[in-house]
Enzyme design. Structure first.
Site, PDB file in Angstrom:
ATOM      1  N   ASN A   9       0.871  -1.180   0.000  1.00  0.00           N
ATOM      2  CA  ASN A   9       0.000   0.000   0.000  1.00  0.00           C
ATOM      3  C   ASN A   9       0.902   1.221   0.000  1.00  0.00           C
ATOM      4  O   ASN A   9       1.489   1.571   1.014  1.00  0.00           O
ATOM      5  CB  ASN A   9      -0.900  -0.026   1.250  1.00  0.00           C
ATOM      6  CG  ASN A   9      -1.793   1.200   1.332  1.00  0.00           C
ATOM      7  OD1 ASN A   9      -1.845   2.012   0.405  1.00  0.00           O
ATOM      8  ND2 ASN A   9      -2.493   1.350   2.446  1.00  0.00           N
ATOM      9  N   TRP A  10       1.008   1.846  -1.166  1.00  0.00           N
ATOM     10  CA  TRP A  10       1.952   2.972  -1.308  1.00  0.00           C
ATOM     11  C   TRP A  10       1.392   4.247  -0.699  1.00  0.00           C
ATOM     12  O   TRP A  10       2.099   5.248  -0.626  1.00  0.00           O
ATOM     13  CB  TRP A  10       2.290   3.187  -2.792  1.00  0.00           C
ATOM     14  CG  TRP A  10       2.993   2.012  -3.430  1.00  0.00           C
ATOM     15  CD1 TRP A  10       3.331   0.812  -2.830  1.00  0.00           C
ATOM     16  CD2 TRP A  10       3.456   1.909  -4.783  1.00  0.00           C
ATOM     17  NE1 TRP A  10       3.962  -0.014  -3.723  1.00  0.00           N
ATOM     18  CE2 TRP A  10       4.064   0.640  -4.947  1.00  0.00           C
ATOM     19  CE3 TRP A  10       3.426   2.773  -5.882  1.00  0.00           C
ATOM     20  CZ2 TRP A  10       4.616   0.212  -6.148  1.00  0.00           C
ATOM     21  CZ3 TRP A  10       3.977   2.347  -7.090  1.00  0.00           C
ATOM     22  CH2 TRP A  10       4.576   1.086  -7.213  1.00  0.00           C
ATOM     23  N   HIS A  25      -9.692   1.114   5.145  1.00  0.00           N
ATOM     24  CA  HIS A  25      -8.406   1.333   5.815  1.00  0.00           C
ATOM     25  C   HIS A  25      -8.609   2.313   6.971  1.00  0.00           C
ATOM     26  O   HIS A  25      -9.401   3.249   6.860  1.00  0.00           O
ATOM     27  CB  HIS A  25      -7.390   1.891   4.811  1.00  0.00           C
ATOM     28  CG  HIS A  25      -5.987   1.842   5.326  1.00  0.00           C
ATOM     29  ND1 HIS A  25      -5.501   2.762   6.229  1.00  0.00           N
ATOM     30  CD2 HIS A  25      -4.979   0.955   5.110  1.00  0.00           C
ATOM     31  CE1 HIS A  25      -4.244   2.446   6.530  1.00  0.00           C
ATOM     32  NE2 HIS A  25      -3.909   1.353   5.866  1.00  0.00           N
ATOM     33  N   GLU A  67      -5.277  -4.849  10.816  1.00  0.00           N
ATOM     34  CA  GLU A  67      -4.289  -3.791  10.996  1.00  0.00           C
ATOM     35  C   GLU A  67      -4.579  -3.043  12.287  1.00  0.00           C
ATOM     36  O   GLU A  67      -5.424  -2.136  12.303  1.00  0.00           O
ATOM     37  CB  GLU A  67      -4.384  -2.780   9.848  1.00  0.00           C
ATOM     38  CG  GLU A  67      -3.966  -3.305   8.510  1.00  0.00           C
ATOM     39  CD  GLU A  67      -3.406  -2.189   7.629  1.00  0.00           C
ATOM     40  OE1 GLU A  67      -2.363  -2.395   7.039  1.00  0.00           O
ATOM     41  OE2 GLU A  67      -4.007  -1.106   7.563  1.00  0.00           O
ATOM     42  N   GLY A 122       2.971  -1.037   4.338  1.00  0.00           N
ATOM     43  CA  GLY A 122       2.939   0.383   3.974  1.00  0.00           C
ATOM     44  C   GLY A 122       4.340   0.874   3.645  1.00  0.00           C
ATOM     45  O   GLY A 122       4.854   0.649   2.549  1.00  0.00           O
ATOM     46  N   GLY A 123       4.981   1.522   4.601  1.00  0.00           N
ATOM     47  CA  GLY A 123       6.292   2.168   4.397  1.00  0.00           C
ATOM     48  C   GLY A 123       7.315   1.291   3.697  1.00  0.00           C
ATOM     49  O   GLY A 123       8.003   1.746   2.774  1.00  0.00           O
TER      50      GLY A 123
HETATM   51  P1  13P Z   1       3.070   0.668   7.680  1.00  0.00           P
HETATM   52  O1  13P Z   1       3.592  -0.651   7.156  1.00  0.00           O
HETATM   53  O2  13P Z   1       3.802   1.854   7.156  1.00  0.00           O
HETATM   54  O3  13P Z   1       2.947   0.635   9.171  1.00  0.00           O
HETATM   55  O4  13P Z   1       1.582   0.811   7.119  1.00  0.00           O
HETATM   56  C1  13P Z   1       0.685  -0.208   7.335  1.00  0.00           C
HETATM   57  C2  13P Z   1      -0.529   0.071   6.575  1.00  0.00           C
HETATM   58  O5  13P Z   1      -1.311   0.919   6.943  1.00  0.00           O
HETATM   59  C3  13P Z   1      -0.730  -0.672   5.332  1.00  0.00           C
HETATM   60  O6  13P Z   1      -2.005  -0.470   4.821  1.00  0.00           O
END
Ligand code: 13P
Length: 268
Positions: free
Chosen positions: A9-10, A95, A176, A248-249
């Site tokens: 997820n960019w 999300h 999440e 994410g990151g």
């Molecule tokens: P991070 O991996 O940056 O914590 O983000 C998680 C996320 O929200 C993926 O949708």
């Protein structure tokens, strides 16, 4: 056996040049990675990246980060399922960043679930509790139903409202915990620990089983998201209930993301 699924997820990141380089690197590595990979770039990069992924191995595809439920209409700034159809295979719904910053309700998210399924888009429905459980409870590894009911299980039940058995087996659920998102990716101890995430995901699978039966529940993929990195993926991927990760990151760096996929693929 459910095949591991790794979703990048960019969020609101990357220039077109960054996005192209990132997707190209992942496409080139995908053949050797024994996982299904979904890249979710910002909306405006979906079409250029569809070209990058043209002739890509079948285990890599595109997803959207969100959508509206309506087919069309006077909804400035929104994107409809009809627009995504044929470009994205998956769509992230519910999300926590949408729930928090854009006040998306469970009912609104349920409408989107139906719209996605009716348009052959696979929803990745996100659920997660806001408050970190007290450490002693986390260490016990098994949140009680009452602790979960207010947030995670309720969010899932409401998202599944009116979803049929046939439709249910296609969906992906992403657990999440809100407190574990964006807490750093390198050697992070801020992500939930594997046993804890596994226990919550077991409860989520039971919720699916109660509604649709054990056979469907065993087919539905449930993944974990929240500060997953190449150094923490193993903690989650070897848990029996966890079928992959929503990253994410760490999905913004090709090497790191490919490393996550490689480790997840080694699970089988
Ligand atoms: P991070 O991996 O940056 O914590 O983000 C998680 C996320 O929200 C993926 O949708």
């Amino acid at each position: 056996m459910r095949r591991p699924l790794i979703v990048g997820n960019w969020k609101m990141n990357t220039s077109l040049a960054d996005a192209t380089v990132l997707a190209t690197s992942i496409r080139n590595a995908a053949e050797d990675l024994d996982v299904e990979i979904v890249l979710c770039p910002p909306f405006v990069w979906l079409i250029p990246l569809a070209e990058v992924l043209d002739n890509a191995p079948p285990n890599v595809c595109l997803g959207a980060q969100n959508m509206h439920f309506a087919d069309k209409g006077p909804l400035t700034g929104e994107i409809s399922p009809l627009m995504l159809k044929g470009i994205a295979k998956y769509v992230i719904l519910g999300h926590s960043e949408r729930r928090i910053h854009f006040s998306e309700s469970d009912e609104f998210i349920n409408d989107k679930m139906h719209a996605a399924l009716n348009n052959n888009l696979i929803p990745i429905i996100c659920v997660g509790e806001h408050k970190k459980m007290p450490l002693d409870k986390r260490e016990r590894g098994r949140p009680t139903k009452t602790e979960l009911r207010s947030d995670v299980l309720n969010q899932l039940s409401k998202a599944l409202d009116g979803v049929s058995r046939n439709q249910a087996e296609k969906i992906v659920i992403s657990y999440e915990p809100v407190w574990a998102i964006s807490k750093g990716t390198v050697q992070s101890r801020n992500s939930a620990d594997g046993a804890y995430a596994n226990a919550v995901i077991e409860r989520l699978r039971q919720t699916v089983a109660r509604k649709y039966g054990e056979d469907i529940a065993q087919r539905v993929r449930i993944i974990y998201g929240g500060s997953v990195s190449a150094s923490t993926i193993n903690e989650f991927i070897y848990q029996p209930e966890i079928d992959g990760a929503l990253v994410g990151g760490a999905s913004l760096q090709a090497k790191e993301f490919i490393n996550i996929c490689r480790q997840a693929g080694g699970r089988e």
